[in-house]
Design an enzyme around this catalytic site. Sequence first.
Site, short mmCIF file in Angstrom:
data_model
loop_
_atom_site.label_atom_id
_atom_site.label_comp_id
_atom_site.label_asym_id
_atom_site.label_seq_id
_atom_site.Cartn_x
_atom_site.Cartn_y
_atom_site.Cartn_z
N ILE A 192 -3.54 6.28 -0.78
CA ILE A 192 -3.00 4.71 -0.22
C ILE A 192 -1.45 4.42 -0.71
CG2 ILE A 192 -4.17 2.41 -0.32
CD1 ILE A 192 -6.31 3.23 -2.08
N PRO A 193 -0.70 4.36 0.15
CA PRO A 193 0.46 4.77 0.48
C PRO A 193 1.13 3.52 0.09
CG PRO A 193 0.52 5.75 2.56
CD PRO A 193 -0.75 5.93 1.42
N HIS A 194 1.70 3.13 -0.28
CA HIS A 194 1.94 1.45 -0.32
C HIS A 194 3.26 0.56 -0.72
CE1 HIS A 194 0.45 1.78 -4.32
NE2 HIS A 194 1.31 1.12 -4.78
N GLY A 195 4.44 -0.36 -0.25
CA GLY A 195 5.09 -1.44 -0.36
C GLY A 195 5.16 -2.93 -0.56
N LEU B 258 -0.76 0.05 3.31
CA LEU B 258 -0.41 -1.43 3.56
C LEU B 258 1.27 -1.50 2.55
CD1 LEU B 258 -2.11 -3.60 2.42
CD2 LEU B 258 -2.29 -3.24 0.32
#
Length: 136
Positions: free
Chosen positions: A72-75, A110
């Site tokens: 779930i890569p996110h930033g 996300l």
Amino acid sequence: MQEGHGVKMEIDELITPACVIPHLRASSKKHVLQELAKRAAEISKLHERTIFDVLLERERLGTTGVGNGIAIPHGKLPELRRLHGLFARLDTPVEFDSIDDQPVDLVFLLLAPETAGADHLKALARVSRLLRDRAV
């Protein structure tokens, strides 16, 4: 039953059919992030490199590979006005430095506005719960 329906409604608000990539071809974690940044740039109207840099910076803090083949890569990006989500299924699993050392084949990206605060964390938790549900 009602709770599950509520979660689905919220996920539907995060991703549309245009935000689903059923067959993503990528050979590495970096390549996955590049491909997702490219697609996220199209839906968010932000620059691809800006998105990629934020994702890479987040991965340097610790992997977003949460186990069971899921990442779930996110930033956060100050230019965004709302949360954006992208879901991809990889044609071939890739090493993602996951907490269980297993390769990843399901990725949920996300992106949140800088001001998202708790909404960003709630969305991450919601996505994580949903992806752990084997029925889904």
